[in-house]
Design an enzyme around this catalytic site. Structure first.
Site, short mmCIF file in Angstrom:
data_model
loop_
_atom_site.label_atom_id
_atom_site.label_comp_id
_atom_site.label_asym_id
_atom_site.label_seq_id
_atom_site.Cartn_x
_atom_site.Cartn_y
_atom_site.Cartn_z
N ASP A 366 0.87 -1.32 0.02
CA ASP A 366 0.02 0.03 0.20
C ASP A 366 0.87 1.25 0.16
O ASP A 366 2.04 1.14 0.39
CB ASP A 366 -0.90 -0.07 1.18
CG ASP A 366 -1.77 1.08 1.38
OD1 ASP A 366 -2.45 1.35 0.11
OD2 ASP A 366 -1.97 2.00 2.33
N ASP A 368 -0.13 5.19 0.81
CA ASP A 368 -0.41 6.32 1.75
C ASP A 368 -0.63 5.65 2.94
O ASP A 368 -1.36 4.89 3.12
CB ASP A 368 -1.60 7.18 1.37
CG ASP A 368 -1.44 7.71 -0.29
OD1 ASP A 368 -0.26 7.85 -0.60
OD2 ASP A 368 -2.58 7.73 -0.97
#
Length: 550
Positions: A366, A368
């Site tokens: 991932d 952010d």
């Protein structure tokens, strides 16, 4: 970056589509190159009814495809009246127009199909409800050009299936044809396609095809099978008459399904830039493809194991059907070079091409809250801040032999808070900051959709928004990932759900939304991560320690 601009006169809701009509190209090679469009459409719309509008002579190519529910054959005459009457009664929701012709768009308009998508070409813009204009200066393979319509609509467009064209009984049909021609089942054969329907400019000299076939017969005991359309029968006959070795001339004698069946029996196909070449490549048959006036970057064979021979002079590429000068582009390809290419294919192991593709484990990350600090709904390059230790973590993962692939939901695009161009620029800024501290990533995949919010064409219930597995599946396909040795790392519940759906070990980092996500996972009873760490650096250390030797 987006490769096309949409000209939208009327929007639609992709999730409400129940019936899709795809207009097929009319040439064999183009029709084969359009097959990935059908596969990706079926992936994007598993419950929709997909029909293919096709010329009758091409119908056999599509009859055994699992991606098409129905073939709609164009009549030989009166197709405009037919479109306004019989086709109109079918009530299709949307038409995807692969040919760029005005007439194809007119047929879909007369059929009363409310949504019509195609390239802005041939003066047909007013007939399209969603027109697609590709970026200028882009050199795309024709298969990618067709897929570009799906990309412009933000639908899946990455799947490239092969070897799915023929029914199970086709092998028996091929052996029957060869046996009737006096060839025993244990004889190794190659195919030769000396023609090219576009014109003589694309044809290598017929006497050279004959010479290559004789040399391969002498050196490797190969028997050649000559292929060609009825119009090319005189050409295949001329090649056959020049040959001294054993050969079978099927020029003008096969149906489309018989051609495909016989191609699958061949160890390779020696060919000009032809539709037969694309049919062979779709069947997984290696091609020695001879190019002159056309550009193999646009129309070369797809897949592994092919050899493209091309020595373009200054005048190539060109659009001449018949060369007005000395045909230097094809004359430059000498016999020994072609023989050497064929021998290289014929003497290697059938599994060599596949074995040479080494799959690599990956860390699906991932972005952010995992690599960089959370930046909120409004995205801007100046707001990117790598989390301390992230660059070192990425460096260690790379040194340990992992691909570092970022998979991220970017619904801010659907909501209108960012453009795709801004997402790319912002990510590029993150890469610059990471690189300054020795960190790198290998690929970036993101989902721009939202199932309930936003604007056309981004509002849809897609397969790529995490925790759906589409981004990882696409990345694994395109980056040659060994999923069995891969991991998912993130700070959100959706990352853990993603790993669980793919049966991959997961690491939850406590940066970003990590602590909140851990509480939610405990409250819901999982799925729990294989490891929980303070940050990405801790995740990298845990993964590297677990990696088995070799």
């Amino acid at each position: 970056m987006s490769l096309a601009t949409l000209h939208v006169r009327k929007t639609f809701e992709p999730d409400r589509l129940r019936s899709i009509l795809v207009a097929s190209p009319n040439w064999l090679g183009d029709a084969v190159l359009a097959l990935p469009v059908l596969a990706n459409l079926r992936r994007s719309f598993p419950d929709a009814r997909i029909a293919l509008l096709v010329r009758s002579w091409l119908s056999p190519l599509f009859r055994s495809l699992p991606f098409v529910d129905e073939l709609v054959e164009l009549p030989r005459t009166g197709e405009l009246i037919w479109a306004a009457t019989a086709l109109r009664k079918r009530g299709f929701d949307v038409a995807l127009l692969l040919p760029n012709s005005f007439r194809t768009a007119l047929i879909s308009r007369l059929a009363g199909i409310p949504h019509r998508v195609g390239y802005m070409a041939d003066g047909r813009g007013s007939l399209l409800t969603v027109g697609v204009r590709p970026s200028s200066g882009m050199v795309l393979h024709q298969a990618d050009a067709y897929l570009g319509l799906l990309r412009a609509l933000k639908w899946d467009s990455w799947l490239r299936p092969t070897g799915f064209l023929l029914p199970p009984e086709s092998d028996a049909e091929a052996e029957k044809l060869l046996t009737e021609s006096g060839l025993s089942p244990d004889v190794r054969v190659i195919g030769i396609a000396p023609g090219a329907s576009y014109g003589t400019a694309k044809r290598w000299p017929s006497e050279r095809f004959a010479e290559v076939a004789d040399l391969l017969a002498d050196r490797l005991g190969i028997v050649a099978i000559l292929f060609g359309s009825p119009q090319e029968a005189p050409l295949t006959r001329a090649v056959h008459e020049r040959m001294h070795g054993a050969a079978i001339n099927f020029g003008g004698r096969t149906s489309l399904t018989e051609l495909a069946s016989l191609l699958r029996r061949c160890a390779l196909l020696l060919t000009n830039d032809t539709g037969t070449m694309h049919l062979a490549s779709a069947l997984g048959i290696p091609c020695i493809a001879l190019f002159g006036p056309t550009d193999p970057h646009r129309t070369g064979p797809l897949g592994l194991g092919h050899q493209v021979l091309h020595d373009p002079p200054a005048c190539s590429p060109c659009r001449y059907r018949n060369c007005p000068i000395d045909h230097r582009c094809m004359q430059a390809l000498d016999v020994e070079r072609v023989v050497a290419a064929a021998e290289a294919v014929l003497t290697r192991s059938p599994l060599t091409a596949v074995a040479n593709v080494r799959r690599t484990p990956a860390i699906f990350l991932d972005r952010d809250g995992t690599i960089n600090e959370e930046i909120g709904a409004i995205q801007h390059p100046d707001r990117m801040r790598p989390i301390p230790g992230a660059a070192e973590a990425l460096k260690r993962l790379g040194e340990a032999g992992y691909l570092r692939i970022v998979v991220s939901n970017q619904a801010r695009v659907a909501r209108g808070d960012a453009t795709e161009e801004l997402v790319d620029v912002t990510h590029q800024r993150l890469l610059e900051l990471l690189h300054a501290d020795g960190g790198e990533t290998d690929a970036f995949y993101y989902c721009p959709h939202h199932p309930r919010e936003g604007r056309f064409p981004y509002r849809r219930d897609c397969l790529c928004r995490k925790p759906n597995p589409g981004l990882v599946q696409q990345a694994a396909y395109e980056q040659q990932v060994d999923l069995e040795r891969s991991y998912v790392v993130g700070d959100k519940v959706s990352d853990m759900l993603l790993a669980n759906r793919l049966d991959l070990p997961s690491v939850l980092v406590l940066t970003g939304y990590g602590r909140e996500s851990l509480e939610r996972l405990h409250a819901a009873g999982g799925p729990m991560p294989a490891c929980t760490t303070k940050d990405l650096l801790g995740a990298a250390e845990w993964i590297v320690q677990r990696r088995s030797p070799g």
